[in-house]
Every structure is written in C-alpha cells, then in structure tokens.
Design a protein around this motif. Structure first.
Motif, PDB file in Angstrom:
ATOM      1  N   SER A 157      32.116  -0.270  -7.513  1.00  9.59           N
ATOM      2  CA  SER A 157      31.060  -1.164  -7.040  1.00  9.59           C
ATOM      3  C   SER A 157      31.555  -1.827  -5.759  1.00  9.59           C
ATOM      4  O   SER A 157      32.628  -2.455  -5.762  1.00  9.59           O
ATOM      5  N   LEU A 158      30.797  -1.643  -4.683  1.00  7.16           N
ATOM      6  CA  LEU A 158      31.225  -2.111  -3.366  1.00  7.16           C
ATOM      7  C   LEU A 158      30.216  -3.103  -2.794  1.00  7.16           C
ATOM      8  O   LEU A 158      29.025  -3.004  -3.090  1.00  7.16           O
ATOM      9  N   PRO A 159      30.667  -4.036  -1.965  1.00  5.14           N
ATOM     10  CA  PRO A 159      29.715  -4.967  -1.338  1.00  5.14           C
ATOM     11  C   PRO A 159      28.751  -4.208  -0.420  1.00  5.14           C
ATOM     12  O   PRO A 159      29.068  -3.105   0.035  1.00  5.14           O
ATOM     13  N   LYS A 160      27.589  -4.854  -0.176  1.00  2.00           N
ATOM     14  CA  LYS A 160      26.590  -4.161   0.665  1.00  2.00           C
ATOM     15  C   LYS A 160      26.998  -4.191   2.134  1.00  2.00           C
ATOM     16  O   LYS A 160      26.757  -3.244   2.879  1.00  2.00           O
ATOM     17  N   SER A 161      27.638  -5.307   2.544  1.00  2.31           N
ATOM     18  CA  SER A 161      27.993  -5.406   3.976  1.00  2.31           C
ATOM     19  C   SER A 161      29.428  -4.915   4.203  1.00  2.31           C
ATOM     20  O   SER A 161      30.251  -4.902   3.280  1.00  2.31           O
ATOM     21  N   PRO A 162      29.755  -4.504   5.443  1.00  2.00           N
ATOM     22  CA  PRO A 162      31.095  -3.972   5.734  1.00  2.00           C
ATOM     23  C   PRO A 162      32.215  -4.962   5.387  1.00  2.00           C
ATOM     24  O   PRO A 162      32.034  -6.171   5.471  1.00  2.00           O
ATOM     25  N   VAL A 163      33.329  -4.409   4.976  1.00  2.00           N
ATOM     26  CA  VAL A 163      34.517  -5.227   4.670  1.00  2.00           C
ATOM     27  C   VAL A 163      35.608  -4.738   5.626  1.00  2.00           C
ATOM     28  O   VAL A 163      36.322  -3.782   5.352  1.00  2.00           O
ATOM     29  N   ILE A 164      35.684  -5.407   6.774  1.00  2.00           N
ATOM     30  CA  ILE A 164      36.581  -4.897   7.824  1.00  2.00           C
ATOM     31  C   ILE A 164      37.991  -5.461   7.661  1.00  2.00           C
ATOM     32  O   ILE A 164      38.186  -6.673   7.575  1.00  2.00           O
ATOM     33  N   VAL A 165      38.935  -4.550   7.607  1.00  2.00           N
ATOM     34  CA  VAL A 165      40.333  -4.983   7.531  1.00  2.00           C
ATOM     35  C   VAL A 165      41.082  -4.423   8.728  1.00  2.00           C
ATOM     36  O   VAL A 165      40.673  -3.418   9.313  1.00  2.00           O
ATOM     37  N   GLU A 166      42.157  -5.113   9.074  1.00  3.36           N
ATOM     38  CA  GLU A 166      43.031  -4.538  10.105  1.00  3.36           C
ATOM     39  C   GLU A 166      44.323  -4.206   9.375  1.00  3.36           C
ATOM     40  O   GLU A 166      45.101  -5.108   9.020  1.00  3.36           O
ATOM     41  N   ALA A 167      44.487  -2.924   9.094  1.00 10.68           N
ATOM     42  CA  ALA A 167      45.602  -2.544   8.223  1.00 10.68           C
ATOM     43  C   ALA A 167      46.067  -1.144   8.569  1.00 10.68           C
ATOM     44  O   ALA A 167      45.428  -0.431   9.329  1.00 10.68           O
ATOM     45  N   ASP A 168      47.218  -0.795   7.990  1.00 10.25           N
ATOM     46  CA  ASP A 168      47.722   0.573   8.152  1.00 10.25           C
ATOM     47  C   ASP A 168      47.012   1.427   7.105  1.00 10.25           C
ATOM     48  O   ASP A 168      47.305   1.337   5.901  1.00 10.25           O
ATOM     49  N   ARG A 169      46.072   2.237   7.545  1.00  4.22           N
ATOM     50  CA  ARG A 169      45.205   2.976   6.626  1.00  4.22           C
ATOM     51  C   ARG A 169      46.017   3.892   5.691  1.00  4.22           C
ATOM     52  O   ARG A 169      45.753   3.959   4.488  1.00  4.22           O
ATOM     53  N   ASP A 170      47.043   4.550   6.246  1.00  4.74           N
ATOM     54  CA  ASP A 170      47.849   5.469   5.416  1.00  4.74           C
ATOM     55  C   ASP A 170      48.562   4.710   4.295  1.00  4.74           C
ATOM     56  O   ASP A 170      48.648   5.171   3.170  1.00  4.74           O
ATOM     57  N   LYS A 171      49.067   3.530   4.672  1.00  5.43           N
ATOM     58  CA  LYS A 171      49.839   2.779   3.671  1.00  5.43           C
ATOM     59  C   LYS A 171      48.920   2.248   2.578  1.00  5.43           C
ATOM     60  O   LYS A 171      49.273   2.240   1.406  1.00  5.43           O
ATOM     61  N   ILE A 172      47.739   1.775   2.976  1.00  8.57           N
ATOM     62  CA  ILE A 172      46.805   1.254   1.969  1.00  8.57           C
ATOM     63  C   ILE A 172      46.265   2.415   1.124  1.00  8.57           C
ATOM     64  O   ILE A 172      46.043   2.275  -0.087  1.00  8.57           O
ATOM     65  N   THR A 173      46.110   3.576   1.767  1.00  5.43           N
ATOM     66  CA  THR A 173      45.712   4.771   1.010  1.00  5.43           C
ATOM     67  C   THR A 173      46.744   5.021  -0.080  1.00  5.43           C
ATOM     68  O   THR A 173      46.427   5.287  -1.237  1.00  5.43           O
ATOM     69  N   ARG A 174      47.998   4.906   0.304  1.00  3.73           N
ATOM     70  CA  ARG A 174      49.085   5.158  -0.641  1.00  3.73           C
ATOM     71  C   ARG A 174      49.024   4.194  -1.838  1.00  3.73           C
ATOM     72  O   ARG A 174      49.226   4.595  -2.980  1.00  3.73           O
ATOM     73  N   VAL A 175      48.718   2.921  -1.537  1.00  4.03           N
ATOM     74  CA  VAL A 175      48.622   1.922  -2.609  1.00  4.03           C
ATOM     75  C   VAL A 175      47.490   2.305  -3.569  1.00  4.03           C
ATOM     76  O   VAL A 175      47.669   2.357  -4.793  1.00  4.03           O
ATOM     77  N   LEU A 176      46.319   2.616  -2.979  1.00  2.00           N
ATOM     78  CA  LEU A 176      45.167   2.953  -3.816  1.00  2.00           C
ATOM     79  C   LEU A 176      45.432   4.228  -4.619  1.00  2.00           C
ATOM     80  O   LEU A 176      45.104   4.310  -5.812  1.00  2.00           O
ATOM     81  N   MET A 177      46.042   5.229  -3.961  1.00  3.59           N
ATOM     82  CA  MET A 177      46.330   6.494  -4.649  1.00  3.59           C
ATOM     83  C   MET A 177      47.258   6.228  -5.832  1.00  3.59           C
ATOM     84  O   MET A 177      47.093   6.791  -6.901  1.00  3.59           O
ATOM     85  N   ASN A 178      48.250   5.369  -5.607  1.00  3.42           N
ATOM     86  CA  ASN A 178      49.214   5.073  -6.652  1.00  3.42           C
ATOM     87  C   ASN A 178      48.553   4.378  -7.839  1.00  3.42           C
ATOM     88  O   ASN A 178      48.720   4.785  -8.989  1.00  3.42           O
ATOM     89  N   ILE A 179      47.745   3.345  -7.526  1.00  2.00           N
ATOM     90  CA  ILE A 179      47.165   2.574  -8.629  1.00  2.00           C
ATOM     91  C   ILE A 179      46.100   3.393  -9.368  1.00  2.00           C
ATOM     92  O   ILE A 179      46.064   3.434 -10.600  1.00  2.00           O
ATOM     93  N   ILE A 180      45.247   4.079  -8.592  1.00  2.00           N
ATOM     94  CA  ILE A 180      44.200   4.873  -9.261  1.00  2.00           C
ATOM     95  C   ILE A 180      44.859   6.061  -9.990  1.00  2.00           C
ATOM     96  O   ILE A 180      44.486   6.415 -11.109  1.00  2.00           O
ATOM     97  N   GLY A 181      45.902   6.642  -9.338  1.00  2.00           N
ATOM     98  CA  GLY A 181      46.639   7.749  -9.967  1.00  2.00           C
ATOM     99  C   GLY A 181      47.232   7.302 -11.300  1.00  2.00           C
ATOM    100  O   GLY A 181      47.130   8.002 -12.306  1.00  2.00           O
ATOM    101  N   ASN A 182      47.831   6.111 -11.336  1.00  2.00           N
ATOM    102  CA  ASN A 182      48.390   5.584 -12.594  1.00  2.00           C
ATOM    103  C   ASN A 182      47.289   5.382 -13.626  1.00  2.00           C
ATOM    104  O   ASN A 182      47.454   5.711 -14.803  1.00  2.00           O
ATOM    105  N   ALA A 183      46.160   4.814 -13.170  1.00  8.08           N
ATOM    106  CA  ALA A 183      45.050   4.554 -14.098  1.00  8.08           C
ATOM    107  C   ALA A 183      44.632   5.868 -14.766  1.00  8.08           C
ATOM    108  O   ALA A 183      44.419   5.916 -15.987  1.00  8.08           O
TER     109      ALA A 183
END
Ligand code: ADP
Length: 465
Positions: free
Chosen positions: A344-370
């Motif tokens: 479930s995502l917000p309707k309006s954009p959620v803009i972050v200034e981040a290292d996309r690869d690193k945050i991808t890694r975090v999400l992959m790890n947590i969702i992968g564990n789940a």
C-alpha cells in the motif's frame, strides 16, 4: 556489682572537680560495671584518651584550654572514633544542635542530670556511635572500591553540574576533581546514551573512551550517572579485524568469480555435453560458490561500513517506484510459495535523495527474509509519509522472532537456529548491513515480532518536501 562483663570505660574532661565528683557518684549509684577516668584540661584529656581505650567521652564545653564548641572540634580533629556526650551548664538549644551536627551524640545540662538520664544517654550514645561507625566503614569501603576501579564514574545534575567524580574519570577527563565539582560536565548527558569521547588513558597515553549515561538519584533529585570505559585497545583490535576482513575478502573475490564462471560454462555445456548426474553436481557447486560469494561480498561491505569507507551515490527518486519494482521481482517466488505479496503506497510522490542501489539492497534483504521465513499467509509492504521522513514497513505472517532474540536481530552473524523454510543458507549479515546502510542515510531501522505470529520490519528515510 556484676564484674563478669567487661567494664565500660568512660572519660570525663571537666575543669570543675565537684562536677566530676557528682558524675562519679551518679555512675556509682547505678551499680553498673563502669570505670570513669578524668582530666580537668582538654589537651591532657585528649592525650590520655589517645593512649588508652575508652568507650565514651563526657565533655564539658567551658574548659580553660577549649571553650565552647571549639573543645569538641579540637577533640574531633584527633579522629578518635569514640562517642562524645556534651556535659554543660548552659541549656542552649542552638549550641546543642550545632554540637550534634558536629558529631556529638548527646547534650546534657548538668542541673537536670539524674543517674538514670545519664546512664541512658551513655548507653544510647555508645549504641548510636557503633551504628554510625559501621555505616561509615561501609561508606568508606564503597568509596575505596569506586575510587579503585578503572571505570570512570561521574554523577551530574540534569543541568550537567558534576556532583561526584572518581579517580579514573578525573584522569580520563584530565581535570582536577576540585575544578570539576559543580562545573558543567563537558559532554551531553542524555539518559541511555552511548557516545565516544577522547580520553587520557590511565597509562598516560591518549585514546578513546565510551560514555554510557543512565538515570539515577542524587540527594533525592533525578540525576545522571555517567560511566566512562577505556575502549582504546578494543578499537585498535576492531580496526585490525576490519583490515584483515577487507584483505581476505578482497583476495577471495577474484578467484571465486573465475571459479563461478568456469563452473557455469561447463554446466551450460559450452565445453561439451554433460549428463544429468554431472549437471546436478555442478548446480550444487554453483549454489555453494554463490553462497560463498554472497558471504565474501557481505563481509567486505560490513567491514567497509564499519570503517566508514562506504560511499553513497545519492540521487533523487520516488521511493514508491523502487518499492513497485522490487515487489514485482518477488512476485514469482511468492506465488510459487503460495504467499500473498501486496503493498500500500501513498497517492502522492515520496521523493528521497538516497543511494538507490543501497536502499534496493535493504529492501531485497528484508523482503527476502520475509519470504524465507514465512510458510503461509502474506507479506505486506507499506509506505507512510510523515512530516520529514517516510516510514516503510515490511510485515509478514511467518515464523516470527522470540523476545530473547529480538534485541540481537541486527547484530552481525546472527541466525536464530531456525532454518528458513526453503533451507536457504544466509550469512547472518544482511540485517546488520541493512541497519548500517539505513543509518548512513540518517534513517532508523527497527523490528517488532512475535514468535509464530510474524514480524514487522520498519525503517525510515528522510524525504525531500
Ligand atoms: P540471514 O542472511 O541469515 O538472513 P539476516 O541478518 O538477514 O541474515 O537475518 C538474521 C536472522 O534474523 C535470520 O537468520 C533469521 O533468524 C532472523 N530473521 C530475519 N528476518 C526474519 C523474519 N522476517 N522472520 C523471522 N526471522 C527473521
């Protein structure tokens, strides 16, 4: 008279011989086993008391060589730990209360004295003094322990004014305690905080200390207890371990890549046909090489992260897009495990200034564990937009984590004994890397979980408004 018990030995310093005689008579009339020695001069009396052992001093306050409370002060300054009962002809409440505060056990006015009252006073004074001495011994034992330990201890008021400081802390902070008492503690003192400070080590060299601040009470007021520990050696060992890890992982990476490539080529039949059995063995090799490579990559990353040598390559992007892409990549493994995966995502954009690869890694790890630790049910990913940050939650209905294991989830090399349902082997480093990556982005990461009910992993990231 009962002579089987040791006699009580009293001493009286009183310039009036008649008063001494009165006291002697009162004591004798009690028929108790009490000896009384006397002196009409303060100095002479103190000398005799120091040379012999007495149980109590009866002290007059108007002596030719010691007038008023000065007589008591002079006696106390010789640090003789026997109880003192003031015997005086002036019934002055102010003087009496000062005398008690200065360590006298009682204050008796000669005119109103009786044998019974005198003996009561003597016995209670001796009892009280014994309790006082025991307390004082205990206090001084604690004091010497606190002074001797190599851990710095400081107590400060909530507005940081130092109330107590031990020898080690004095040394660590390179300050004299006289200068520091009531002066502000030079670092912040938030409850529960851990922070590093430069210290002068007990061997005189300079190094690092870790401060841990806790809530305490001091003189009935809330205060802060600050403990300072020398971590110089630990830090050096940690740095050596990081350097070692980095070297080893670096050296392993290149040959592993070439081993993988060779096995993959043979497995794909690029160097001649292979039979089913050979194919099975080669797949096993590939799986294990992949696991080794993941471990080496994780080790290299964690050592870089800990040594603060990790560089972020920040760009601005809509965090919702990243979640959509990653969720899509997990769709097929989720379907094959019969697990519902939604978001479930917000309707309006959620803009972050981040290292996309690193945050991808975090999400992959947590969702992968789940996915790894969920047998049936669902995984839900949600993003909430807050004032200046986003909060992402990955919630599953899987195995969950026990209360005892929960505080260690983000520690390195931690796996809680239960195999993932697909028996995939992890490295136990994924979550510690995720935590370091999120913190590097000034975010926070935490987990809530209940055994056999499921887990919710949360993290925050600053957003651009
Ligand atoms: P690993 O490579 O073993 O997955 P992690 O650091 O990612 O390493 O996770 C550490 C341990 O935390 C896992 O081995 C597992 O025991 C536990 N864990 C992590 N996520 C979950 C989850 N969603 N449900 C249950 N246990 C989990």
């Amino acid at each position: 008279m009962n002579t089987s018990v040791k006699p009580l030995k009293l001493f009286i310093i009183e310039d009036n011989e008649t008063d001494i005689a009165v006291v002697r008579r009162l004591i004798q009339s009690s028929k108790q086993n009490i000896l009384l020695d006397s002196s009409t001069r303060l100095k002479e009396g103190i000398k005799q008391i120091l040379e012999n052992q007495y149980d109590l001093l009866l002290l007059d306050l108007s002596l030719p060589d010691g007038h008023g409370l000065d007589a008591l002060v002079q006696f106390k300054s010789k640090s003789v730990h026997i109880p003192v009962v003031i015997l005086t002809s002036t019934d002055d409440r102010v003087v009496a209360s000062i005398a008690i505060r200065q360590g006298a056990q009682d204050y008796i006015v000669k005119e109103s004295i009786t044998a019974a009252s005198l003996l009561h006073s003597i016995h209670y004074a001796i009892e009280r003094k014994a309790v006082e001495n025991a307390l004082e011994t205990e206090r001084s034992n604690f004091h010497s322990i606190v002074e001797m330990i190599n851990e710095g201890i400081v107590v400060a008021t909530l507005d940081r004014r130092v109330q107590f400081i031990n020898r080690a802390a004095e040394h660590f902070l390179q300050t004299d305690r006289i200068q520091l008492i009531n002066a502000p503690f030079p670092f912040k003192i938030e409850d529960g905080e851990f922070f590093e400070i430069p210290i002068q080590r007990l061997n005189g060299n300079f190094g690092s200390g870790i401060c841990h601040t806790l809530k305490t009470d001091w003189m009935g007021q809330e205060a802060r207890l600050i403990m300072i520990r020398d971590i110089t050696v630990e830090k050096a060992a940690e740095q050596m371990k990081d350097a070692f890890l980095q070297n080893v992982s670096h050296e392993l990476r290149t040959p592993l890549t070439s081993i993988r490539e060779s096995i993959a080529q043979v497995s794909e039949g690029l160097h001649g046909e292979i039979n089913d059995k050979q194919d099975r063995y080669l797949s096993l090799c590939l799986n294990n090489v992949d696991y080794l490579k993941r471990t080496v990559d994780d080790l290299l990353d964690i050592s870089k992260l800990e040594a603060a040598r990790f560089e972020l390559n920040k760009t601005s992007f809509d965090f919702r897009d990243l979640v959509k892409t990653i969720t899509l990549s997990f769709k097929s493994p989720a379907v094959s495990k019969n697990i519902q995966l939604d978001k479930s995502l917000p309707k309006s954009p959620v803009i972050v200034e981040a290292d996309r690869d690193k945050i991808t890694r975090v999400l992959m790890n947590i969702i992968g564990n789940a996915l790894k630790f969920t047998e049936e049910g669902s995984i839900h990913i949600s993003i909430k937009k807050k004032i200046d940050h986003l909060e992402c939650c990955i919630s599953d209905t899987g195995l969950g984590i026990s209360k005892e294991d929960l505080p260690h989830v983000f520690d390195k090399f931690v796996q809680f004994g239960k195999l993932s349902l697909t028996h995939e082997i992890g490295t136990g480093l994924g979550l510690s890397i995720s935590k370091a990556l999120i913190e590097l982005h000034n975010g926070k990461i935490w987990v809530e979980s209940e055994l056999n009910k499921g887990s919710q992993f949360y993290f925050t990231l600053p957003v651009i408004k």
